[in-house]
Scaffold this active site. Structure first.
Site, mmCIF file in Angstrom:
data_model
loop_
_atom_site.group_PDB
_atom_site.id
_atom_site.type_symbol
_atom_site.label_atom_id
_atom_site.label_comp_id
_atom_site.label_asym_id
_atom_site.label_seq_id
_atom_site.Cartn_x
_atom_site.Cartn_y
_atom_site.Cartn_z
ATOM 1 N N ASP A 1 -17.045 -1.045 -13.513
ATOM 2 C CA ASP A 1 -15.908 -1.730 -14.116
ATOM 3 C C ASP A 1 -14.820 -0.559 -14.586
ATOM 4 O O ASP A 1 -15.303 0.379 -15.303
ATOM 5 C CB ASP A 1 -16.273 -2.364 -15.416
ATOM 6 C CG ASP A 1 -14.910 -3.040 -16.229
ATOM 7 O OD1 ASP A 1 -15.265 -3.816 -17.128
ATOM 8 O OD2 ASP A 1 -13.930 -2.856 -15.996
ATOM 9 N N GLY A 2 -13.537 -0.816 -13.916
ATOM 10 C CA GLY A 2 -12.635 0.347 -14.245
ATOM 11 C C GLY A 2 -12.415 0.595 -15.799
ATOM 12 O O GLY A 2 -12.217 1.757 -16.294
ATOM 13 N N ASP B 1 -4.947 -0.809 -8.519
ATOM 14 C CA ASP B 1 -4.781 -1.729 -7.681
ATOM 15 C C ASP B 1 -5.708 -2.990 -7.734
ATOM 16 O O ASP B 1 -6.889 -3.120 -7.233
ATOM 17 C CB ASP B 1 -5.199 -1.231 -6.158
ATOM 18 C CG ASP B 1 -5.082 -2.383 -4.901
ATOM 19 O OD1 ASP B 1 -5.709 -2.234 -3.932
ATOM 20 O OD2 ASP B 1 -4.297 -3.199 -5.388
ATOM 21 N N SER B 2 -5.329 -3.910 -8.810
ATOM 22 C CA SER B 2 -6.432 -4.924 -9.275
ATOM 23 C C SER B 2 -5.958 -6.039 -8.831
ATOM 24 O O SER B 2 -4.846 -6.394 -8.308
ATOM 25 C CB SER B 2 -6.303 -4.718 -10.815
ATOM 26 O OG SER B 2 -4.652 -5.402 -11.131
ATOM 27 N N THR B 3 -6.737 -7.037 -9.160
ATOM 28 C CA THR B 3 -6.558 -8.558 -8.911
ATOM 29 C C THR B 3 -5.812 -9.033 -10.081
ATOM 30 O O THR B 3 -5.164 -8.188 -10.902
ATOM 31 C CB THR B 3 -8.044 -9.419 -8.924
ATOM 32 O OG1 THR B 3 -8.752 -8.652 -10.155
ATOM 33 C CG2 THR B 3 -8.492 -9.044 -7.658
ATOM 34 N N PRO C 1 -12.651 -10.536 -13.540
ATOM 35 C CA PRO C 1 -12.862 -9.438 -13.867
ATOM 36 C C PRO C 1 -11.605 -8.451 -14.102
ATOM 37 O O PRO C 1 -11.659 -7.360 -14.742
ATOM 38 C CB PRO C 1 -13.567 -8.937 -12.524
ATOM 39 C CG PRO C 1 -13.423 -9.750 -11.490
ATOM 40 C CD PRO C 1 -13.057 -11.131 -12.223
ATOM 41 N N ASP D 1 -10.395 -2.895 -0.847
ATOM 42 C CA ASP D 1 -10.480 -2.930 0.507
ATOM 43 C C ASP D 1 -9.873 -1.542 1.038
ATOM 44 O O ASP D 1 -9.950 -1.456 2.366
ATOM 45 C CB ASP D 1 -9.244 -3.848 1.066
ATOM 46 C CG ASP D 1 -7.815 -3.755 0.024
ATOM 47 O OD1 ASP D 1 -7.662 -4.640 -0.879
ATOM 48 O OD2 ASP D 1 -7.501 -2.734 0.556
ATOM 49 N N HIS E 1 0.752 -1.320 0.055
ATOM 50 C CA HIS E 1 0.007 0.031 -0.262
ATOM 51 C C HIS E 1 0.984 1.242 0.013
ATOM 52 O O HIS E 1 0.591 2.166 -0.947
ATOM 53 C CB HIS E 1 -0.827 0.004 1.096
ATOM 54 C CG HIS E 1 -2.072 -0.969 0.955
ATOM 55 N ND1 HIS E 1 -2.716 -1.537 2.159
ATOM 56 C CD2 HIS E 1 -2.550 -1.621 -0.040
ATOM 57 C CE1 HIS E 1 -3.490 -2.559 1.559
ATOM 58 N NE2 HIS E 1 -3.652 -2.523 0.177
#
Ligand code: SAM
Length: 292
Positions: free
Chosen positions: A142-143, A160-162, A167, A90, A66
């Site tokens: 959706d970004g 800061d994606s998965t 998605p 989060d 972070h």
């Protein structure tokens, strides 16, 4: 006595190994509209959030990722007012961004409302301050769709994606980076979650290749995050301002003083400069991304 549950991280199944975590207590588990979400207590890492079998955030080491995804681009830029976070459910990144009093507005675009909802209950250390901050603007979308149509313009974009699955896949595409460039202000900078080079070299090479087709400076910086297994994690770097990555320690230290020297546990001006000194195998992967 019931057998202990162990939860595997399945991200590297294709490489033939799994990190598996002993579950103290499952705090929350659900299949959302977009992904499988489980939050559990671990005796060393504290709260651990996994989405689709990939570790997202843990209490024990969240500060590293972070702080490095936030303070590096903002202190390099030096005069950021408008910041965009894509993903970041989060709110751990948002909490770090809002430590910068000079930021006028923080827009966060998250696809899965339930990640934010459950973070209100389970990650109050992130969400409480963020959701109470008037500068924070949360958009559930959706970004990809958002950056393709917004008329807002940003000094810093933090993706800061998965991982590039489900998605999150579109957030690693040229279409997405082109749309991000469209809504960046002159001299702006974008940073991305770009995987662990030792296990995901392709992700880094293709990311850098896409950055370099769009920006004057495309590459990465690194940090070591214990639960993003694989040693160095690469954070993608894309900007037209080639000087930003070379911002000297003295300038970063002065900007940190001006920002009120808020407490950090990983980021320092020296760590920022060092993060761009890449080990050769990572530098080679970045070089391999260079357009022929
Ligand atoms: N730091 C973590 C990592 O490196 O794996 C990521 C943390 S954050 C929880 C990732 C967020 O990205 C999730 O909340 C997920 O719902 C969100 N996300 C995935 N795909 C998205 C998309 N296309 N648009 C916006 N948010 C997305």
């Amino acid at each position: 006595m019931a057998a202990k549950r162990w939860i595997p991280e399945k991200l590297f199944d294709d490489l033939g190994f799994r990190m598996t975590y002993e579950v103290g207590r499952v705090l929350y588990e659900v299949q959302t509209e977009h992904q499988h979400l489980v939050l559990f207590e671990h005796k060393f890492f504290g709260k651990m959030l996994m989405l689709d079998g990939a570790t997202q955030v843990t209490t024990a080491d969240e500060f590293i990722y972070h702080e490095m995804m936030t303070h590096v681009p903002i202190f390099a830029h030096g005069n950021a007012k408008e910041v965009l976070i894509v993903g970041g459910g989060d709110c751990g990144i948002a909490e770090e961004v809002l430590k910068h009093k000079t930021i006028k507005r923080l827009t966060q675009v998250e696809i899965d409302a339930s990640v934010v909802e459950f973070s209100k209950e389970h990650f109050p250390e992130f969400t409480r301050k963020v959701l109470a901050d008037k500068r924070f603007d949360l958009i559930i979308d959706d970004g990809m769709k958002y950056v393709a149509r917004t008329d807002r313009r940003f000094d810093v974009i933090i993706v800061d994606s998965t991982d590039p699955q489900g998605p999150g896949k579109v957030l690693f595409s040229s279409k997405f980076y082109t749309a991000c460039r469209r809504c960046m202000r002159k001299g702006g900078v974008m940073v991305t979650q770009n995987g662990v080079p030792i296990f995901q070299p392709g992700e880094l090479k293709s990311g850098v290749a896409k950055f370099r087709r769009l920006f004057a400076d495309g590459g990465c910086y690194v940090a070591a995050i214990p639960t993003y297994v694989g040693g160095h994690m690469a954070m993608g770097w894309a900007t037209d301002n080639k000087k930003l990555r070379h911002t000297p320690v003295a300038t970063l230290a002065a900007r940190y003083r001006k920002a009120g020297r808020f407490p950090t546990r990983y980021w320092t001006p020296e760590v920022q400069v060092a993060a761009f000194a890449l080990p050769r195998f990572i530098a080679d992967a970045v070089a391999a991304g260079a357009p022929r």
